[in-house]
Design a protein around this motif. Structure first.
Motif, mmCIF file in Angstrom:
data_model
loop_
_atom_site.group_PDB
_atom_site.id
_atom_site.type_symbol
_atom_site.label_atom_id
_atom_site.label_comp_id
_atom_site.label_asym_id
_atom_site.label_seq_id
_atom_site.Cartn_x
_atom_site.Cartn_y
_atom_site.Cartn_z
ATOM 1 N N LEU B 225 -8.061 22.900 -30.090
ATOM 2 C CA LEU B 225 -9.302 22.587 -30.809
ATOM 3 C C LEU B 225 -10.448 22.383 -29.817
ATOM 4 N N VAL B 229 -14.024 24.771 -29.696
ATOM 5 C CA VAL B 229 -15.215 24.296 -30.418
ATOM 6 C C VAL B 229 -16.395 25.179 -30.041
ATOM 7 N N PRO B 230 -17.352 25.359 -30.960
ATOM 8 C CA PRO B 230 -18.437 26.328 -30.702
ATOM 9 C C PRO B 230 -19.186 26.093 -29.396
ATOM 10 N N SER B 369 -17.381 21.421 -34.009
ATOM 11 C CA SER B 369 -16.468 21.670 -35.131
ATOM 12 C C SER B 369 -16.039 20.320 -35.738
ATOM 13 N N VAL B 370 -14.751 20.167 -36.030
ATOM 14 C CA VAL B 370 -14.300 18.920 -36.662
ATOM 15 C C VAL B 370 -13.798 17.908 -35.631
ATOM 16 N N PHE B 373 -14.535 14.143 -36.010
ATOM 17 C CA PHE B 373 -13.878 13.587 -37.204
ATOM 18 C C PHE B 373 -12.380 13.401 -36.927
ATOM 19 N N ALA B 374 -11.795 14.378 -36.244
ATOM 20 C CA ALA B 374 -10.373 14.262 -35.888
ATOM 21 C C ALA B 374 -10.155 13.089 -34.936
#
Lengths: 136, 454
Positions: B225, B229-230, B369-370, B373-374
């Motif tokens: 992840l 990420v972008p 990205s997330v 939050f993760a």
């Protein structure tokens, strides 16, 4: 909560992974398509309006000599960055040649050659850019 | 761009890995060769940090830098590591490992994780191999400083005092200059591969350090992840110091977290080098090192009699390593690196706006990205069911780094309160939190401390 975390991360990776891989491939293709000069100049392409002056300076100014950068009024064909950052970019690009205001070589960006006694134009490009050399 | 230049870079980075792994073996020991393989990523990053820290001090002292000196440093560093290991009576690695290699599921997850990360790095290699120098900071001062060290053999007064960011420490330019020597020329295109090696080595360091402490299902998705990420991807290979300082800091924090868990003091030796490396890579490296050590002191409060003396030694060594460069630039008439307003007289509105900007940037899914939050989810899990101590340590480090970003915006009056990268470095700064998430999430999701002795 672990299941929620795992689901969130796995879905995000599933979405992002192909995009990241594709972007890296596109960059690799775009980089390979550049010619050698564009690749060597890089960010300078948005600063120096005439790439030729960079390679003329590399060829003409010996590696152990110094140069000065004199910038006049902005000309047509210059970018927003030319007047402000030309000297910064040239310092980077032409190393080990150092900057010295009293140098024999002058990289002239629309400067007034008559302001310098005993100089001759060594090379002249477009957009008011020239390489001057002080006569001994 | 020649194969010879790539081969030279490979040899240089192999040299960093061998030197650092010898050091890790000396302080930790490695019962079998699989331990060496698992810890060679950490060894690599430690080797890079040690090389950079040592040469920063040597350049300040006026010792000339050249190709012979680079090779001699690596050979001498490896010999010193080996000699220290022999002197301490560290056993040589055995051929085989007696430890179980895990369940079928964890092996499968690890195999898939390694394959996906490997594929990604193959794509990054191709994109970095012919990359031109585009980033402003790279051509405005990072690479000119590196070229100055390469061509003139030291901290050239003109380049180091006239270029932008004169207070920025020289560790990255030193690594770049070593890369130029390894490549045989100041090849700024192939130089991008040096950053590819740094990111690859750091990924191996995180995976190797965590492999025996966290389950594979937590480790590999976290790493993937973060790498996808972008904001990251190829950005990780930009020839600037932002990513390197984050990598030193994040792996240092990881080792501190493991040390708080198992109390194995050998971990503090690499922590010292990594945090000293961070302090000599970028100005915020000092902030990061300070945050990591202060939070470690606070978290270790219950066993302070045992834990504080070695932590104090680490702190003292990091400060000692960071000081000479600061003395050098002050002796050359360059102003301090402290902000224009350290925090006394700025307006409350600006402080609030700066904090809101930091939070907005962190939770911007178009950048990360997330991931945030993760991270929050894994912190919540750890507070509820996992190791609260790890949650307090990692949560406090993350929170202080976040506040540190807000403080930077608040206290440097010339920075606009905006995420525009040309006007404020907050997006690059927040990368440290994103990379921190890669090591924090697997640790936080681990139900309870688990140490499979090797």
């Amino acid at each position: 909560m672990i299941v929620l975390w795992l689901a969130l991360v796995v879905v995000a990776v599933a979405v992002r992974y192909p995009d990241t891989f594709r972007a890296a491939n596109q960059t690799a293709r775009a980089n390979a398509a550049l010619d050698l000069l564009d690749r060597k100049v890089g960010g300078g392409n948005s600063v120096i309006p005439d790439q030729e002056v960079l390679f003329e300076a590399l060829g003409r100014i010996p590696a152990n000599e110094t140069f000065a950068v004199v910038v006049g009024e902005p000309q047509e064909g210059w970018t927003d960055l030319t007047a402000t950052y030309a000297e910064t970019f040239l310092r980077y690009f032409l190393l080990p040649r150092r900057i010295d205001p009293k140098a024999r070589w002058i990289l002239c960006f629309a400067c007034d050659p008559s302001a310098f006694p005993a100089v001759r134009v060594d090379w002249e490009g477009e957009n008011g850019i020239a390489i001057l050399r002080r006569q001994p | 761009m020649s194969p010879g230049a790539v081969g030279g870079l490979f040899a240089l980075n192999l040299g960093y890995a061998v030197m650092g792994t010898a050091f890790v073996w000396a302080v930790r020991g490695a019962p079998c060769w699989s331990d060496i393989a698992r810890l060679c990523g950490l060894g690599y990053l430690v080797g890079v940090a040690a090389f950079g820290v040592v040469w920063t001090e040597l350049l300040v002292l006026g010792v000339p830098f050249g190709g012979v000196q680079v090779a001699a440093t690596l050979v001498l560093g490896t010999a010193l590591g080996a000699a220290a290991g022999i002197w301490r009576g560290t056993a040589l690695p055995r051929r085989t490992s007696g430890a179980s290699s895990g369940t079928t599921t964890s092996l499968l997850v690890t195999a898939v994780g390694v394959a996906l990360v490997g594929l990604l790095f193959e794509a990054f290699f191709r994109s970095a191999r012919l990359q031109s120098v585009q980033a402003f900071d790279a051509w405005a001062f990072w690479i000119p400083k590196a070229k100055a060290i390469y061509f003139f053999g030291g901290l050239d007064e003109q380049i180091f005092t006239v270029s932008a960011g004169p207070t920025y420490p020289p560790l990255l330019p030193i690594l770049d200059a070593a890369a130029f020597h390894a490549m045989g020329s100041a090849d700024v295109v192939t130089l991008h591969l040096q950053f590819w090696f740094l990111v690859l080595g750091s990924t191996a360091a995180v995976a190797g350090c965590l492999a025996r402490h966290v389950p594979a299902w937590a480790l590999w998705p976290s790493l993937l992840l973060v790498l996808t990420v972008p904001r990251f991807g190829e950005e990780l290979m930009a020839p600037q110091a932002d990513v390197l300082v984050d990598l030193f800091f994040v792996v240092g924090v990881l080792l501190l977290a493991l040390w708080l868990r198992d109390g194995r003091h050998w971990r503090l030796c690499p922590v010292t080098l990594l945090l000293a490396g961070a302090a000599l890579t970028k100005r915020e490296g000092l902030l990061f090192a300070g945050v990591a050590l202060v939070v470690a002191f606070a978290t270790a409060w219950p066993e302070r009699r045992r834990a504080w003396p070695p932590l104090a030694a680490v702190t003292a060594l990091v400060v000692v390593a960071a000081v000479p460069w600061r003395l050098w630039y002050r002796s050359h008439g360059i102003g301090g690196e402290a902000p224009s307003d350290v925090g006394g007289s700025g307006s409350a509105d600006r402080a609030w706006d700066a904090l809101r900007l930091s939070v907005d940037v962190l939770f911007d899914s178009s950048l990360w990205s997330v991931l945030p939050f993760a991270l929050v989810l894994s912190l919540a899990f750890a507070f509820a069911w996992g190791s609260r101590r790890q949650a307090v340590f990692l949560g406090a480090v993350a929170a202080l780094v976040l506040f540190g970003g807000a403080w930077v915006t608040y206290s440097y009056n010339d920075l606009a309160v905006t995420a525009d990268e040309a006007l404020n470095p907050i997006v690059r700064y927040t990368g440290s939190l994103a990379l921190l998430a890669a090591v924090a999430m697997p640790l936080l999701l681990c139900p309870r401390p688990k140490e499979r002795s090797s």
